[in-house]
Design an enzyme around this catalytic site. Structure first.
Site, PDB file in Angstrom:
ATOM      1  N   GLY A 138      31.051  43.854  36.337  1.00 24.58           N
ATOM      2  CA  GLY A 138      32.175  42.949  36.097  1.00 24.58           C
ATOM      3  C   GLY A 138      31.804  41.568  36.587  1.00 24.58           C
ATOM      4  O   GLY A 138      30.687  41.356  37.071  1.00 24.58           O
ATOM      5  N   MET A 179      32.254  37.943  38.942  1.00 20.55           N
ATOM      6  CA  MET A 179      32.426  37.718  40.387  1.00 20.55           C
ATOM      7  C   MET A 179      33.902  37.888  40.751  1.00 20.55           C
ATOM      8  O   MET A 179      34.784  37.598  39.949  1.00 20.55           O
ATOM      9  CB  MET A 179      31.949  36.315  40.772  1.00 20.55           C
ATOM     10  CG  MET A 179      30.430  36.236  40.861  1.00 20.55           C
ATOM     11  SD  MET A 179      29.855  34.642  41.453  1.00 20.55           S
ATOM     12  CE  MET A 179      30.347  34.713  43.176  1.00 20.55           C
ATOM     13  N   PHE A 180      34.147  38.355  41.943  1.00 20.91           N
ATOM     14  CA  PHE A 180      35.480  38.573  42.527  1.00 20.91           C
ATOM     15  C   PHE A 180      36.234  39.752  41.899  1.00 20.91           C
ATOM     16  O   PHE A 180      37.428  39.902  42.095  1.00 20.91           O
ATOM     17  CB  PHE A 180      36.357  37.301  42.426  1.00 20.91           C
ATOM     18  CG  PHE A 180      35.672  36.067  42.921  1.00 20.91           C
ATOM     19  CD1 PHE A 180      35.455  35.880  44.280  1.00 20.91           C
ATOM     20  CD2 PHE A 180      35.214  35.108  42.039  1.00 20.91           C
ATOM     21  CE1 PHE A 180      34.804  34.734  44.740  1.00 20.91           C
ATOM     22  CE2 PHE A 180      34.561  33.962  42.488  1.00 20.91           C
ATOM     23  CZ  PHE A 180      34.357  33.775  43.838  1.00 20.91           C
ATOM     24  N   GLY A 238      35.722  42.887  42.535  1.00 22.81           N
ATOM     25  CA  GLY A 238      35.817  44.039  43.440  1.00 22.81           C
ATOM     26  C   GLY A 238      34.655  45.007  43.338  1.00 22.81           C
ATOM     27  O   GLY A 238      34.761  46.158  43.792  1.00 22.81           O
ATOM     28  N   LYS A 239      33.536  44.569  42.790  1.00 21.02           N
ATOM     29  CA  LYS A 239      32.366  45.447  42.672  1.00 21.02           C
ATOM     30  C   LYS A 239      31.883  45.902  44.039  1.00 21.02           C
ATOM     31  O   LYS A 239      31.610  47.080  44.261  1.00 21.02           O
ATOM     32  CB  LYS A 239      31.210  44.722  41.951  1.00 21.02           C
ATOM     33  CG  LYS A 239      31.553  44.235  40.563  1.00 21.02           C
ATOM     34  CD  LYS A 239      30.364  43.558  39.894  1.00 21.02           C
ATOM     35  CE  LYS A 239      29.890  42.303  40.586  1.00 21.02           C
ATOM     36  NZ  LYS A 239      30.868  41.203  40.588  1.00 21.02           N
ATOM     37  N   GLU A 281      24.048  44.050  43.857  1.00 26.91           N
ATOM     38  CA  GLU A 281      23.536  42.844  43.169  1.00 26.91           C
ATOM     39  C   GLU A 281      22.247  43.138  42.400  1.00 26.91           C
ATOM     40  O   GLU A 281      21.268  42.389  42.468  1.00 26.91           O
ATOM     41  CB  GLU A 281      23.301  41.703  44.179  1.00 26.91           C
ATOM     42  CG  GLU A 281      24.535  41.281  44.948  1.00 26.91           C
ATOM     43  CD  GLU A 281      25.548  40.473  44.111  1.00 26.91           C
ATOM     44  OE1 GLU A 281      25.345  40.306  42.895  1.00 26.91           O
ATOM     45  OE2 GLU A 281      26.542  40.021  44.688  1.00 26.91           O
ATOM     46  N   GLN A 327      21.393  42.860  39.426  1.00 20.80           N
ATOM     47  CA  GLN A 327      20.954  41.945  38.353  1.00 20.80           C
ATOM     48  C   GLN A 327      19.841  41.016  38.811  1.00 20.80           C
ATOM     49  O   GLN A 327      19.120  40.459  38.001  1.00 20.80           O
ATOM     50  CB  GLN A 327      22.140  41.130  37.818  1.00 20.80           C
ATOM     51  CG  GLN A 327      22.629  39.993  38.700  1.00 20.80           C
ATOM     52  CD  GLN A 327      23.563  40.450  39.817  1.00 20.80           C
ATOM     53  OE1 GLN A 327      23.883  41.615  39.909  1.00 20.80           O
ATOM     54  NE2 GLN A 327      23.994  39.526  40.654  1.00 20.80           N
ATOM     55  N   CYS A 377      42.149  35.822  36.587  1.00 22.56           N
ATOM     56  CA  CYS A 377      41.808  34.468  36.145  1.00 22.56           C
ATOM     57  C   CYS A 377      42.516  33.442  37.023  1.00 22.56           C
ATOM     58  O   CYS A 377      43.738  33.482  37.164  1.00 22.56           O
ATOM     59  CB  CYS A 377      42.212  34.279  34.683  1.00 22.56           C
ATOM     60  SG  CYS A 377      41.932  32.591  34.108  1.00 22.56           S
TER      61      CYS A 377
HETATM   62  P1  ADP Z   1      32.604  41.197  43.702  1.00 24.41           P
HETATM   63  O1  ADP Z   1      31.587  42.022  44.433  1.00 24.41           O
HETATM   64  O2  ADP Z   1      32.953  41.751  42.351  1.00 24.41           O
HETATM   65  O3  ADP Z   1      32.219  39.745  43.608  1.00 24.41           O
HETATM   66  P2  ADP Z   1      34.221  41.692  46.061  1.00 24.41           P
HETATM   67  O4  ADP Z   1      34.348  43.178  46.135  1.00 24.41           O
HETATM   68  O5  ADP Z   1      33.214  41.057  46.977  1.00 24.41           O
HETATM   69  O6  ADP Z   1      33.969  41.256  44.525  1.00 24.41           O
HETATM   70  O7  ADP Z   1      35.604  40.985  46.361  1.00 24.41           O
HETATM   71  C1  ADP Z   1      36.813  41.333  45.714  1.00 24.41           C
HETATM   72  C2  ADP Z   1      37.925  40.609  46.447  1.00 24.41           C
HETATM   73  O8  ADP Z   1      37.843  39.207  46.206  1.00 24.41           O
HETATM   74  C3  ADP Z   1      39.330  40.949  46.035  1.00 24.41           C
HETATM   75  O9  ADP Z   1      39.799  42.147  46.629  1.00 24.41           O
HETATM   76  C4  ADP Z   1      40.102  39.751  46.526  1.00 24.41           C
HETATM   77  O10 ADP Z   1      40.431  39.901  47.895  1.00 24.41           O
HETATM   78  C5  ADP Z   1      39.095  38.619  46.437  1.00 24.41           C
HETATM   79  N1  ADP Z   1      39.322  37.656  45.356  1.00 24.41           N
HETATM   80  C6  ADP Z   1      39.064  36.328  45.460  1.00 24.41           C
HETATM   81  N2  ADP Z   1      39.306  35.699  44.290  1.00 24.41           N
HETATM   82  C7  ADP Z   1      39.733  36.637  43.412  1.00 24.41           C
HETATM   83  C8  ADP Z   1      40.109  36.618  42.012  1.00 24.41           C
HETATM   84  N3  ADP Z   1      40.128  35.482  41.295  1.00 24.41           N
HETATM   85  N4  ADP Z   1      40.452  37.799  41.428  1.00 24.41           N
HETATM   86  C9  ADP Z   1      40.448  38.926  42.159  1.00 24.41           C
HETATM   87  N5  ADP Z   1      40.108  39.022  43.458  1.00 24.41           N
HETATM   88  C10 ADP Z   1      39.737  37.893  44.095  1.00 24.41           C
HETATM   89 MG    MG Z   2      29.731  41.573  45.154  1.00 24.21          MG
HETATM   90 ZN    ZN Z   3      42.878  32.581  31.945  1.00 23.07          ZN
END
Ligand code: ADP
Ligand code: MG
Ligand code: ZN
Length: 189
Positions: A8, A10-11, A13-14, A86, A88, A143
């Site tokens: 998915g 960034m952000f 929840g991966k 990470e 990728q 978004c």
């Molecule tokens: P990823 O690894 O996909 O980048 P993380 O697991 O590190 O994501 O972080 C997910 C968390 O980021 C969410 O639970 C929330 O607290 C925070 N967050 C910050 N910005 C957003 C956003 N735009 N949409 C959803 N979650 C967000």
């Molecule tokens: Mg991450």
């Molecule tokens: Zn949008």
């Protein structure tokens, strides 16, 4: 024998989801080894770290082949679970080889990574892992422009390099429509 993919933008929840699966596995007394590319130095050099503060200790490796070296050096056979954060960022040919090797073992490999770069171009390693996976979870963020489900990673800086390590300083989660507009609406007003 099994491969799982968590992908998915960034952000989305991966990392939280990867840590959740690792934590569950530990409750089941399964042996887990976690890895990430050392290029990802955000938050921590020695742990998988989510934007929301969750942490899980890991080996930071320079090359994907180091994963097999570390497993071998420990001399305890393959763990029940190999978690790769990470993914990728690893070199493509090496990543394919290591993933195929892990898949032949009695190990579940859980891959977390970005499905697309900021330009919307899929990352080869994640495409490959999705192709051979037993399970794929494609997560969405929210978004920042309109609140819809965000599938894209929007880069705020002018850089055109494929890899630029950053956080909310450089990146935003956006739905496809808001991502397509390319210019941040708030700044344009
Ligand atoms: P990823 O690894 O996909 O980048 P993380 O697991 O590190 O994501 O972080 C997910 C968390 O980021 C969410 O639970 C929330 O607290 C925070 N967050 C910050 N910005 C957003 C956003 N735009 N949409 C959803 N979650 C967000
Ligand atoms: Mg991450
Ligand atoms: Zn949008």
């Amino acid at each position: 024998m099994k491969v799982e993919v968590i992908c998915g933008p960034m952000f989305s929840g991966k990392t939280e989801e990867l840590i959740r699966r690792i934590t569950r596995a530990k409750y089941a007394k399964l042996r887990v080894l976690s890895f990430k590319p050392s290029i990802d130095s955000r938050y921590s050099k020695t742990s998988i770290a989510s934007h929301s503060g969750a942490r899980e200790a890991c080996f930071a490796v320079n090359q994907v082949e180091d994963i097999l070296d570390i497993i071998n050096q420990r001399g305890q056979g393959f763990p029940d679970i190999v978690a790769i954060e990470e993914a990728q960022f690893f070199e493509q040919e090496g990543f394919k080889n290591v993933l195929c090797y892990l898949r032949k073992q009695h190990t579940k490999t859980i891959i977390a990574g970005l499905d697309m770069d900021f330009a919307g171009v899929p990352f080869e390693n994640i495409i490959y892992a999705m192709g051979i996976a037993n399970r794929v979870d494609k997560l969405s963020a929210v978004c920042v422009e309109c609140g819809a489900d965000a599938t894209m990673t929007y880069r705020k800086s002018d850089s055109n390099e494929r890899v630029e390590i950053g956080e909310t300083d450089i990146y935003e989660a956006r739905c496809y429509g808001c991502w397509q507009r390319k210019k941040p609406l708030k700044k344009a007003m």
